[in-house]
Design a protein around this motif. Structure first.
Motif, PDB file in Angstrom:
ATOM      1  N   HIS A 119      39.888  44.882  48.657  1.00 55.33           N
ATOM      2  CA  HIS A 119      38.633  43.851  48.657  1.00 55.33           C
ATOM      3  C   HIS A 119      38.239  43.031  49.956  1.00 55.33           C
ATOM      4  O   HIS A 119      38.208  42.782  50.564  1.00 55.33           O
ATOM      5  N   ASN A 120      39.723  42.607  51.070  1.00 59.52           N
ATOM      6  CA  ASN A 120      39.848  41.517  51.872  1.00 59.52           C
ATOM      7  C   ASN A 120      39.639  40.501  51.275  1.00 59.52           C
ATOM      8  O   ASN A 120      38.431  39.942  51.611  1.00 59.52           O
ATOM      9  N   GLY A 121      39.541  40.316  50.051  1.00 56.35           N
ATOM     10  CA  GLY A 121      40.321  38.591  49.352  1.00 56.35           C
ATOM     11  C   GLY A 121      40.438  37.479  49.783  1.00 56.35           C
ATOM     12  O   GLY A 121      39.853  36.712  48.899  1.00 56.35           O
ATOM     13  N   VAL A 122      41.140  37.943  50.445  1.00 55.01           N
ATOM     14  CA  VAL A 122      41.881  36.632  51.398  1.00 55.01           C
ATOM     15  C   VAL A 122      41.916  36.060  52.224  1.00 55.01           C
ATOM     16  O   VAL A 122      40.964  35.334  52.373  1.00 55.01           O
ATOM     17  N   TRP A 123      40.921  36.740  53.841  1.00 57.90           N
ATOM     18  CA  TRP A 123      40.641  37.089  54.345  1.00 57.90           C
ATOM     19  C   TRP A 123      40.029  37.871  55.190  1.00 57.90           C
ATOM     20  O   TRP A 123      39.985  38.728  54.701  1.00 57.90           O
ATOM     21  N   GLY A 124      39.286  38.279  55.700  1.00 55.06           N
ATOM     22  CA  GLY A 124      38.140  39.195  56.322  1.00 55.06           C
ATOM     23  C   GLY A 124      37.240  39.124  55.989  1.00 55.06           C
ATOM     24  O   GLY A 124      36.712  38.624  54.617  1.00 55.06           O
ATOM     25  N   PRO A 125      36.185  40.101  56.100  1.00 57.07           N
ATOM     26  CA  PRO A 125      34.957  40.498  55.720  1.00 57.07           C
ATOM     27  C   PRO A 125      34.593  41.424  54.420  1.00 57.07           C
ATOM     28  O   PRO A 125      36.309  42.592  54.411  1.00 57.07           O
ATOM     29  N   LEU A 126      34.754  40.541  53.230  1.00 56.65           N
ATOM     30  CA  LEU A 126      34.920  41.008  52.160  1.00 56.65           C
ATOM     31  C   LEU A 126      34.345  42.652  52.439  1.00 56.65           C
ATOM     32  O   LEU A 126      33.123  42.622  52.304  1.00 56.65           O
ATOM     33  N   HIS A 127      34.868  43.521  51.405  1.00 59.42           N
ATOM     34  CA  HIS A 127      34.129  44.620  50.890  1.00 59.42           C
ATOM     35  C   HIS A 127      34.638  45.424  49.554  1.00 59.42           C
ATOM     36  O   HIS A 127      35.592  44.961  49.130  1.00 59.42           O
ATOM     37  N   ASN A 128      33.158  45.755  49.496  1.00 62.16           N
ATOM     38  CA  ASN A 128      33.444  46.406  48.094  1.00 62.16           C
ATOM     39  C   ASN A 128      33.602  48.028  47.729  1.00 62.16           C
ATOM     40  O   ASN A 128      32.191  48.594  48.199  1.00 62.16           O
ATOM     41  N   LYS A 129      34.451  49.136  47.682  1.00 60.41           N
ATOM     42  CA  LYS A 129      34.448  50.623  47.735  1.00 60.41           C
ATOM     43  C   LYS A 129      33.388  51.301  46.704  1.00 60.41           C
ATOM     44  O   LYS A 129      33.322  52.249  47.155  1.00 60.41           O
ATOM     45  N   SER A 130      33.061  49.987  45.476  1.00 55.91           N
ATOM     46  CA  SER A 130      32.361  51.245  44.459  1.00 55.91           C
ATOM     47  C   SER A 130      31.072  51.214  45.109  1.00 55.91           C
ATOM     48  O   SER A 130      29.929  51.506  43.703  1.00 55.91           O
ATOM     49  N   VAL A 131      30.510  50.733  45.661  1.00 59.72           N
ATOM     50  CA  VAL A 131      28.950  49.948  45.967  1.00 59.72           C
ATOM     51  C   VAL A 131      28.071  51.304  46.298  1.00 59.72           C
ATOM     52  O   VAL A 131      27.380  52.123  45.611  1.00 59.72           O
ATOM     53  N   LYS A 132      28.449  51.900  47.244  1.00 62.95           N
ATOM     54  CA  LYS A 132      27.955  53.237  47.947  1.00 62.95           C
ATOM     55  C   LYS A 132      28.761  53.932  48.060  1.00 62.95           C
ATOM     56  O   LYS A 132      30.139  54.640  48.556  1.00 62.95           O
ATOM     57  N   PRO A 133      28.328  55.807  48.119  1.00 62.90           N
ATOM     58  CA  PRO A 133      29.125  56.841  47.641  1.00 62.90           C
ATOM     59  C   PRO A 133      29.322  57.203  49.598  1.00 62.90           C
ATOM     60  O   PRO A 133      28.420  57.057  50.643  1.00 62.90           O
ATOM     61  N   LYS A 134      30.961  57.642  49.513  1.00 61.85           N
ATOM     62  CA  LYS A 134      31.281  57.736  51.390  1.00 61.85           C
ATOM     63  C   LYS A 134      31.814  59.471  51.014  1.00 61.85           C
ATOM     64  O   LYS A 134      32.906  59.893  50.170  1.00 61.85           O
ATOM     65  N   ILE A 135      31.866  60.313  51.486  1.00 63.41           N
ATOM     66  CA  ILE A 135      32.045  61.716  51.491  1.00 63.41           C
ATOM     67  C   ILE A 135      32.508  61.814  52.681  1.00 63.41           C
ATOM     68  O   ILE A 135      32.494  61.593  53.951  1.00 63.41           O
ATOM     69  N   GLU A 136      33.784  62.341  52.750  1.00 67.86           N
ATOM     70  CA  GLU A 136      34.674  62.624  53.738  1.00 67.86           C
ATOM     71  C   GLU A 136      34.597  64.121  54.297  1.00 67.86           C
ATOM     72  O   GLU A 136      34.613  65.034  53.053  1.00 67.86           O
ATOM     73  N   ILE A 137      34.126  64.769  55.736  1.00 62.01           N
ATOM     74  CA  ILE A 137      34.249  66.501  56.181  1.00 62.01           C
ATOM     75  C   ILE A 137      34.993  66.420  56.452  1.00 62.01           C
ATOM     76  O   ILE A 137      35.518  65.548  57.313  1.00 62.01           O
ATOM     77  N   SER A 138      36.008  67.579  56.296  1.00 65.43           N
ATOM     78  CA  SER A 138      37.021  68.532  57.141  1.00 65.43           C
ATOM     79  C   SER A 138      37.267  69.989  56.962  1.00 65.43           C
ATOM     80  O   SER A 138      36.510  70.230  56.519  1.00 65.43           O
ATOM     81  N   ASN A 139      38.012  70.299  58.117  1.00 66.96           N
ATOM     82  CA  ASN A 139      38.334  71.734  57.966  1.00 66.96           C
ATOM     83  C   ASN A 139      37.445  72.045  58.582  1.00 66.96           C
ATOM     84  O   ASN A 139      36.556  73.695  58.031  1.00 66.96           O
ATOM     85  N   ALA A 140      36.046  71.902  58.671  1.00 69.89           N
ATOM     86  CA  ALA A 140      35.224  72.426  58.726  1.00 69.89           C
ATOM     87  C   ALA A 140      35.017  74.026  60.066  1.00 69.89           C
ATOM     88  O   ALA A 140      35.966  74.176  61.226  1.00 69.89           O
ATOM     89  N   SER A 141      35.000  75.270  59.599  1.00 67.93           N
ATOM     90  CA  SER A 141      35.043  76.006  60.664  1.00 67.93           C
ATOM     91  C   SER A 141      33.859  77.192  60.698  1.00 67.93           C
ATOM     92  O   SER A 141      33.307  76.990  59.107  1.00 67.93           O
ATOM     93  N   ILE A 142      33.644  78.122  61.218  1.00 64.44           N
ATOM     94  CA  ILE A 142      32.343  79.299  61.186  1.00 64.44           C
ATOM     95  C   ILE A 142      32.948  80.917  61.242  1.00 64.44           C
ATOM     96  O   ILE A 142      33.880  80.590  62.967  1.00 64.44           O
ATOM     97  N   HIS A 143      33.335  81.671  60.775  1.00 59.55           N
ATOM     98  CA  HIS A 143      33.437  82.814  61.257  1.00 59.55           C
ATOM     99  C   HIS A 143      32.166  83.576  60.562  1.00 59.55           C
ATOM    100  O   HIS A 143      32.155  84.179  59.400  1.00 59.55           O
ATOM    101  N   ASN A 144      32.086  84.724  61.373  1.00 62.75           N
ATOM    102  CA  ASN A 144      30.960  86.002  61.057  1.00 62.75           C
ATOM    103  C   ASN A 144      29.856  84.862  60.497  1.00 62.75           C
ATOM    104  O   ASN A 144      29.273  84.113  61.701  1.00 62.75           O
ATOM    105  N   ASN A 145      29.249  85.043  59.739  1.00 61.61           N
ATOM    106  CA  ASN A 145      28.140  84.747  58.954  1.00 61.61           C
ATOM    107  C   ASN A 145      28.388  83.681  57.931  1.00 61.61           C
ATOM    108  O   ASN A 145      27.254  83.244  57.475  1.00 61.61           O
ATOM    109  N   ILE A 146      29.263  82.893  58.190  1.00 59.64           N
ATOM    110  CA  ILE A 146      30.328  81.803  57.361  1.00 59.64           C
ATOM    111  C   ILE A 146      30.672  81.215  57.508  1.00 59.64           C
ATOM    112  O   ILE A 146      31.394  80.868  58.366  1.00 59.64           O
ATOM    113  N   LEU A 147      29.844  79.774  57.060  1.00 58.70           N
ATOM    114  CA  LEU A 147      30.175  78.135  57.077  1.00 58.70           C
ATOM    115  C   LEU A 147      31.153  78.194  55.906  1.00 58.70           C
ATOM    116  O   LEU A 147      31.321  77.653  54.989  1.00 58.70           O
ATOM    117  N   SER A 148      32.202  77.146  56.748  1.00 61.48           N
ATOM    118  CA  SER A 148      33.120  76.714  55.784  1.00 61.48           C
ATOM    119  C   SER A 148      33.783  75.785  55.918  1.00 61.48           C
ATOM    120  O   SER A 148      34.043  75.341  57.166  1.00 61.48           O
TER     121      SER A 148
END
Length: 342
Positions: free
Chosen positions: A209-238
């Motif tokens: 939580h950066n509870g000792v120094w630095g800007p305090l943060h809470n990772k439970s407040v907003k959703p976050k989605i990571e996107i990876s391994n994106a590719s397009i083959h013919n008519n397919i996006l994955s």
């Protein structure tokens, strides 16, 4: 009063002083078993409230034990057994802790359970640092009761005459009463342990939580989605999505998946209505927490990871270049990922 009598009196008083701590902490662990198995069965896979899915929520930002959690949530059968054993251990440890039976052994159990909770879910908590506080206070309680023992109001005390640990000094390390060490050794153990736990407190508070120094943060407040391994083959996006932050009891609701060209032109867009009817066969989930179509959107629970496949005839007509995938949450938050088509 002899030194031995003073020591016995000191341990008896210490056990009395920590009685409320023992009863309350014991109940917090026994109640996990009670509500999970007696009040409501939360050990049934593929049902709402299944404890295995909640365990999956720990994964994204846990420290130290992430490989263990990932392995378990990737193997549902083994995960179920782990959850059953974990629940039974919580029940036994919590009940014996309350009763003061093999108090010091149960204190080790409380310490271990709390330490696991701290490392796994210490980053969770929407309104305050909920799980971190539960974990770190449980660790401290386990250590404190180990030092004090159960005192006068414990089964250890009542059974002392029958067990007679004085004939087997090692039993004091598992039950209650006077530890077979000198006062100097006891002081060193108590102070060293307290300092180590304080360092652990500062380290985990800062890491999560950066509870000792630095800007305090809470990772439970907003959703976050990571996107990876994106590719397009013919008519397919994955592409692969992995939800790593946000409320654990509330999914991210995707109401839009958009593919754009580098100049901003939209190639195609899947809105909430289409995502609500997204084919299950085009979602390859990796963990027990599953990405699934909901009533008005695509639901992405905390800790879920899945490969999403989208078929669209427009994809086969694309020219080489850079494209951008945009995911839109119902809250208005968007996540973007660039992919290159050769």
């Amino acid at each position: 009063m002899t030194q031995e009598e003073e020591q016995i009196k000191a341990y008896t008083l210490a056990g009395i002083f920590t009685l409320s701590l023992r009863l309350i902490v014991g109940w917090t662990y026994f109640s996990a078993f009670w509500r999970r198995l007696i009040l409501e069965n939360k050990l049934i896979p593929d049902t709402v409230g299944y404890i295995g899915e909640k365990f999956n929520h720990f994964l994204p930002n846990s420290i130290g034990i992430k490989p263990i959690i990932e392995y378990l949530v990737s193997t549902p059968d083994l995960l179920w057994w782990a959850m059953v054993i974990f629940t039974l251990v919580e029940g036994i440890v919590g009940l014996f802790y309350i009763l003061g039976f093999f108090t010091r052994l149960m204190s080790i159990g409380v310490f271990s359970l709390a330490f696991g909770i701290l490392l796994g879910s210490g980053w969770l908590g929407t309104t305050c640092l909920d799980e971190w506080q539960i974990g770190i206070l449980g660790v401290a309680a386990g250590f404190t009761i180990f030092l004090s023992g159960g005192g006068k109001y414990s089964l250890d005390y009542l059974l002392k005459g029958k067990i007679n640990p004085s004939q087997h000094k090692w039993l004091f390390w598992l039950t209650s009463g006077e530890l077979p060490i000198t006062m100097k050794q006891f002081n060193k153990t108590a102070v060293s342990g307290a300092l180590l736990l304080f360092i652990l407190t500062l380290y985990t508070n800062q890491t999560f939580h950066n509870g000792v120094w630095g800007p305090l943060h809470n990772k439970s407040v907003k959703p976050k989605i990571e996107i990876s391994n994106a590719s397009i083959h013919n008519n397919i996006l994955s592409f692969e999505i992995y939800r790593v932050e946000g409320v654990d009891v509330y999914g991210s609701f995707l109401i839009g998946i958009t593919l754009k060209e580098s100049n901003g032109t939209t190639v195609f867009q899947e809105d909430g209505e289409k995502l609500a009817h997204f084919p299950i066969s085009d979602i390859q989930n990796e963990y027990i927490a599953k990405v699934v179509p909901g009533k008005h959107s695509l639901i992405v629970p905390l800790g879920s990871k899945a490969i999403i496949t989208i078929r669209n005839n427009k994809l086969s007509q694309l020219l080489p270049g850079e494209y951008e995938i945009i995911l839109t949450d119902i809250s208005g938050i968007t996540w973007k990922q660039t992919l290159t088509l050769n």
